[in-house]
Motif scaffolding. Structure first.
Motif, PDB file in Angstrom:
ATOM      1  N   UNK A  73       0.837  -1.191   0.000  1.00 22.91           N
ATOM      2  CA  UNK A  73       0.000   0.000   0.000  1.00 22.91           C
ATOM      3  C   UNK A  73       0.873   1.242   0.000  1.00 22.91           C
ATOM      4  N   UNK A 121       9.975  -1.118   3.573  1.00 21.27           N
ATOM      5  CA  UNK A 121      10.066  -2.500   3.132  1.00 21.27           C
ATOM      6  C   UNK A 121      10.099  -3.473   4.295  1.00 21.27           C
ATOM      7  N   UNK A 122      10.443  -2.953   5.451  1.00 19.52           N
ATOM      8  CA  UNK A 122      10.472  -3.850   6.608  1.00 19.52           C
ATOM      9  C   UNK A 122       9.093  -3.970   7.227  1.00 19.52           C
ATOM     10  N   UNK A 123       8.161  -3.161   6.722  1.00 18.94           N
ATOM     11  CA  UNK A 123       6.861  -3.105   7.362  1.00 18.94           C
ATOM     12  C   UNK A 123       5.786  -3.642   6.432  1.00 18.94           C
ATOM     13  N   UNK A 124       4.662  -4.027   7.028  1.00 17.43           N
ATOM     14  CA  UNK A 124       3.575  -4.556   6.198  1.00 17.43           C
ATOM     15  C   UNK A 124       2.270  -3.867   6.550  1.00 17.43           C
ATOM     16  N   UNK A 125       1.312  -4.008   5.643  1.00 22.01           N
ATOM     17  CA  UNK A 125      -0.056  -3.586   5.909  1.00 22.01           C
ATOM     18  C   UNK A 125      -0.164  -2.156   6.395  1.00 22.01           C
ATOM     19  N   UNK A 126      -0.740  -2.025   7.565  1.00 24.57           N
ATOM     20  CA  UNK A 126      -1.067  -0.702   8.069  1.00 24.57           C
ATOM     21  C   UNK A 126       0.179   0.123   8.364  1.00 24.57           C
ATOM     22  N   UNK A 127       1.244  -0.538   8.858  1.00 18.67           N
ATOM     23  CA  UNK A 127       2.463   0.209   9.166  1.00 18.67           C
ATOM     24  C   UNK A 127       3.073   0.792   7.893  1.00 18.67           C
ATOM     25  N   UNK A 129       1.336   1.576   5.203  1.00 13.91           N
ATOM     26  CA  UNK A 129       0.469   2.671   4.783  1.00 13.91           C
ATOM     27  C   UNK A 129       0.838   3.949   5.528  1.00 13.91           C
ATOM     28  N   UNK A 130       1.073   3.820   6.835  1.00 12.21           N
ATOM     29  CA  UNK A 130       1.376   5.014   7.618  1.00 12.21           C
ATOM     30  C   UNK A 130       2.748   5.562   7.267  1.00 12.21           C
ATOM     31  N   UNK A 131       3.709   4.685   6.984  1.00  7.30           N
ATOM     32  CA  UNK A 131       5.036   5.227   6.670  1.00  7.30           C
ATOM     33  C   UNK A 131       5.039   5.898   5.297  1.00  7.30           C
TER      34      UNK A 131
END
Lengths: 348, 295
Positions: A73, A121-127, A129-131
């Motif tokens: 996202x 790239x280290x994060x998924x989904x909602x995290x 989106x927020x980054x």
């Protein structure tokens, strides 16, 4: 009988062909010819809407590679488009030829996309989106406050593009330029999707763990998805800069990012055709509202003064209704309609 | 020095409102795993509802305030029932986008009803400044801060001791288990939206008393993200602390940027730079549950 009725693939090459049937090939060719031939007979307002559609198609196709196909996202796509636009504007002011400036804006946008994609790239989904939301707001701040380059809130004027001395200085010429770019981008994205790269993207979207087990490097491919997608976003931005001839930071706000996401949701995620349908829908929606409110003004005075608010509301409502009732988008509905007529008298 | 102290104090006040909005966000996320991008618009709608009741209908503040809370509760319930419930089990992006769609619908409704200009609440509290730590502070600020603390205490007690609060925590912890123990998951989901809309409305009313309100108030909702990520997405204490920290941080950073670097408008971006750093270093925040899968 020369050929069987319907599609019966006997090889992988057939299955992965861009236009699997001769009918589809012919109808696409016909559609393209119509796009090339008709605009000179249209009025300039309609041509300008078509230009905007072409530019939006590039942006939507690029976001669809990232979000629809790779499942990442991005709420910062509008800002990546902005990076491309400002690069094109600044390079044009320095006298760099358009044919060089266009890929350069794409590359700089890709750099920005990968840079902000890197922590994401280290994060998924909602995290994630927020980054990417953070990327959007930080880049917006840069556009507004790096005044020596971007002109800040005063904006930046851009000249129409020129290729080998030929200036694209009206809507019609711009239409052909953007049509060429949009077609190339759509074809390119469609080809990426049926290549190794595209299959890796889809495998990451569908199940990242399985993808990693079969040897897809998540980090590498996610970074490539961000890079490729922001490259196309930058190209879209460059064309936008040359088309509107004026850049200001608020054009590339969070609203733009959201409308790109709306395009791929309304059109259909993960499909090039979906991005095109969505881009057409979201670009035409405000224009249709303009026309509607102008004709409604007669029996409902004060309609046009509320137009801005109305546009936002209708946009949001369309988004919600699509998510609730047509979550697979227009591309899916179109397939269902085709399937219905293929089998017409019989239900199955 | 006094300048910075002043910045810290006004940061705490703004931060306490962020905390309230973040509280609503965390309650929804905790119970339903829905990320609510329309949180700022809930603040705005609450503020305008209270404004309309006090100014346009001429009701006294102590009548219109509970009515606003009731209205927000109904609004939260309606939103949950109409848009979020059909999307249970859908992918993250659908849920995010439906709340984004919701935010633009709410914003346009507010613009259609009340226009875009700034509206000011009638003065509820006296205007004479109170002295806090040797600095003059407006009573509205003090009241805002105290009210936020009070609400946080109330909600902590609610979640710790009341049946409903315990049921909400249980649902957040394990939906299947709590459903089999006879908790109605649907009503818990609706409840969490009601509570979130309510605390947001309180935030909106406080803001209206400090600055006045307009249809751009929804932007406040964006500030929720740094606050909750810093505190931890699913922690009430994190929301409280995150909101206060972000409020102070952005105010002080803004002051420093203006003072030292001569940069204007740094306030809007400072919180998001912090956000990126938090996501890189400690993505689950100060008090959040560690459940992020790293690639």
């Amino acid at each position: 009988m020369s050929a069987p009725c319907g599609l019966f693939f006997t090889s992988y090459a057939q299955e992965s062909a861009l236009f699997p049937s001769r009918f589809l090939k012919a109808s696409m060719a016909l559609f393209f010819v119509a796009l090339v031939v008709l605009p000179p007979w249209m009025n300039s307002y309609h041509v300008s809407v078509l230009c905007l559609i072409n530019i939006a198609v590039i942006g939507a196709v690029s976001l669809n590679l990232l979000t629809g196909s790779c499942g990442q996202i991005s709420l910062g796509h509008g800002a990546f488009v902005g990076v491309g636009a400002y690069t094109a504007g600044v390079l044009a002011a320095k006298g760099v030829p358009f044919l060089l400036a266009l890929p350069a804006s794409g590359l700089l946008a890709a750099l920005a996309g990968m840079l902000f994609g890197l922590p994401s790239l280290r994060l998924k989904g909602i995290y994630l989106a927020i980054s990417t939301l953070a990327a959007q707001l930080i880049l917006e701040y840069v556009f507004l406050h790096w005044e020596s380059v971007t002109g800040g809130s005063n904006g930046l004027a851009v000249m129409p593009p020129e290729i080998f001395g030929y200036a694209f200085d009206n809507d019609l010429k711009m239409f052909y330029l953007t049509l060429a770019a949009a077609s190339l981008c759509a074809l390119g994205a469609a080809n990426v999707l049926r290549s190794r790269l595209g299959r890796a993207f889809v495998s990451i979207r569908d199940h990242y763990l399985s993808a990693e087990i079969v040897g897809v490097s998540l980090f590498g491919y996610k970074l490539r998805a961000f890079g490729l997608s922001s490259f196309l976003a930058g190209v879209s931005g460059a064309l936008w800069a040359h088309y509107t001839m004026f850049l200001s930071p608020e054009q590339f706000g969070i609203g733009l990012s959201i409308s790109y996401l709306a395009m791929i949701i309304i059109g259909g995620m993960g499909r090039v055709a979906g991005a095109v349908y969505g881009a057409v829908f979201i670009t035409v929606l405000p224009e249709a509202l303009n026309a509607l409110s102008a004709s409604a003004e007669a029996w409902m005075p004060g309609m046009t003064s509320n137009l801005m608010a109305l546009k936002g509301g209708v946009f949001g409502l369309a988004l919600i209704l699509f998510l609730l009732f047509e979550p697979e988008g227009l591309a899916h509905r179109w397939r269902l309609i085709k399937a219905y007529w293929k089998l017409y008298p019989f239900a199955h | 020095m006094e300048y910075y102290l002043q910045l810290v104090i006004s940061g705490l006040v703004v931060g306490s409102i962020y905390s309230l909005v973040a509280l609503g966000f965390v309650i929804i996320y905790k119970a339903t795993k829905v990320v609510n991008f329309a949180q700022g618009e809930l603040v705005m709608v609450g503020a305008f509802a209270c404004f309309s009741l006090t100014v346009q209908f001429g009701l006294p503040f102590w009548v219109s305030f509970p009515m606003t809370l009731a209205f927000s509760t109904l609004l939260g319930m309606a939103i949950e029932r109409l848009t979020l419930r059909p999307l249970i089990g859908e992918p993250t992006i659908s849920v995010i986008m439906v709340t984004i769609g919701l935010s633009s619908v709410l914003k346009s409704l507010v613009q259609l009803c009340w226009g875009t200009q700034i509206r000011v609440f009638p003065q509820v509290l006296p205007a004479d400044p109170v002295v806090v730590a040797g600095l003059p502070v407006s009573p509205v600020y003090v009241a805002a801060f105290l009210l936020s603390i009070l609400l946080f205490a109330a909600f902590s007690l609610f979640f710790k001791y009341s049946r409903l609060g315990i049921a909400m925590r249980a649902t957040a912890f394990d939906q299947a288990a709590s459903a089999s123990m006879g908790i109605s998951i649907k009503s818990i989901f609706a409840m969490s939206w009601c509570v979130a809309a309510m605390v947001s409305a309180v935030g909106g009313v406080i803001l209206g008393n400090i600055n006045g309100i307009n249809s751009q108030l929804g932007h406040l909702g964006l500030k929720v993200f740094p606050a909750v990520i810093l505190g931890g997405l699913d922690s009430l204490a994190g929301a409280a602390l995150g909101g206060l920290l972000i409020g102070v941080l952005e105010n002080v950073c803004d002051g420093v940027a203006k003072d030292v670097l001569g940069l204007g408008g740094f306030k809007d971006v400072a919180a998001f730079i912090v956000l990126v750093m938090v996501l890189m270093l400690k993505p689950y925040g100060l008090f959040g549950t560690r459940q992020i899968e790293r690639v």
